[in-house]
Design a protein around this motif. Structure first.
Motif, short mmCIF file in Angstrom:
data_model
loop_
_atom_site.label_atom_id
_atom_site.label_comp_id
_atom_site.label_asym_id
_atom_site.label_seq_id
_atom_site.Cartn_x
_atom_site.Cartn_y
_atom_site.Cartn_z
N THR A 27 -13.01 77.11 26.11
CA THR A 27 -13.98 76.03 26.22
C THR A 27 -15.38 76.60 26.11
OG1 THR A 27 -12.48 74.85 27.69
CG2 THR A 27 -14.76 74.14 27.67
N GLN A 28 -16.20 75.95 25.28
CA GLN A 28 -17.59 76.35 25.16
C GLN A 28 -18.46 75.26 25.78
OE1 GLN A 28 -17.85 77.18 20.85
NE2 GLN A 28 -18.42 79.26 21.47
N ASN A 43 -19.37 70.26 28.08
CA ASN A 43 -18.45 71.12 27.35
C ASN A 43 -18.28 70.56 25.94
OD1 ASN A 43 -17.14 68.91 28.49
ND2 ASN A 43 -15.14 69.90 28.39
N ARG A 53 -18.99 69.58 18.26
CA ARG A 53 -18.21 70.82 18.13
C ARG A 53 -19.20 71.96 17.99
NH1 ARG A 53 -16.10 67.24 14.43
NH2 ARG A 53 -17.22 68.36 12.81
N PRO A 54 -18.82 73.18 18.30
CA PRO A 54 -19.75 74.31 18.12
C PRO A 54 -20.25 74.43 16.68
CG PRO A 54 -17.89 74.98 19.47
CD PRO A 54 -17.59 73.60 18.98
N GLY A 104 -13.36 71.53 21.26
CA GLY A 104 -12.82 72.65 20.51
C GLY A 104 -11.38 72.38 20.13
N GLU A 151 -8.23 77.07 22.09
CA GLU A 151 -9.47 77.85 22.06
C GLU A 151 -10.12 77.79 23.44
OE1 GLU A 151 -12.18 76.48 19.11
OE2 GLU A 151 -11.00 77.26 17.45
#
Length: 162
Positions: free
Chosen positions: A82-83, A73, A121-122, A76, A80
């Motif tokens: 979770t991505q 994961n 992070r994304p 974030g 937000e």
């Protein structure tokens, strides 16, 4: 007057061999320059070209080592959603004996990959520049883990951000 004509004819006769000798020297120099230029052209262009073809056949095909799939994961901001990041990679090495040296360290490689990617992070993975930085960082870290062995590159098979 006849004496004058004889002197002029003698002068012209003496000048004629000088002119023909000059012409001969110039022609010989031009021919030498052409031959030398042709030889230099062959030496610098064609002789080297043959050596390059002989060396081009020498490189061996690289060998690839699969790394287990990594699913982490991403970090974030609070609140937000979770991505997740799913990555499948292979390691590129030069020789078969390096594969045998890397396989026992594979758990360490997986651990290093997971701990690094969990801090991403994304936004770190946006665009090709983000993926290039990820690839370079993974390569650096895997080389630390398998030292004194050497991995040429980390290659992505699959990357999914969800």
């Amino acid at each position: 007057m006849a004496d004058n004509d004889d002197k002029e004819d003698g002068a012209e006769a003496a000048a004629a061999p000088k002119k023909s000798r000059k012409k001969l020297i110039i022609m010989a120099a031009a021919a030498l320059l052409l031959v030398g230029g042709g030889g230099a052209t062959w030496f610098f262009f064609f002789r080297h070209h043959e050596e390059v073809h002989a060396e081009a056949a020498a490189p061996k095909a690289p060998i690839f080592v699969d790394v287990p799939e990594v699913l982490v994961n991403l970090v974030g901001a609070p609140g937000e959603r979770t991505q997740y990041l799913k990555v499948k990679v292979v390691l590129e090495v030069k020789e078969e004996k390096q594969v045998e040296a890397i396989k026992p360290t594979m758990p360490r490689v997986s651990d290093i990959f997971q701990t690094y990617m969990r801090e991403l992070r994304p936004a770190d993975l946006n665009g090709s520049a983000g993926l290039f930085r990820l690839k370079e960082e993974l390569t650096r870290r895997v080389n630390l883990a398998v030292a004194p062995g050497q991995v040429n590159a980390v290659l992505f098979k699959e990357i999914v951000i969800q």
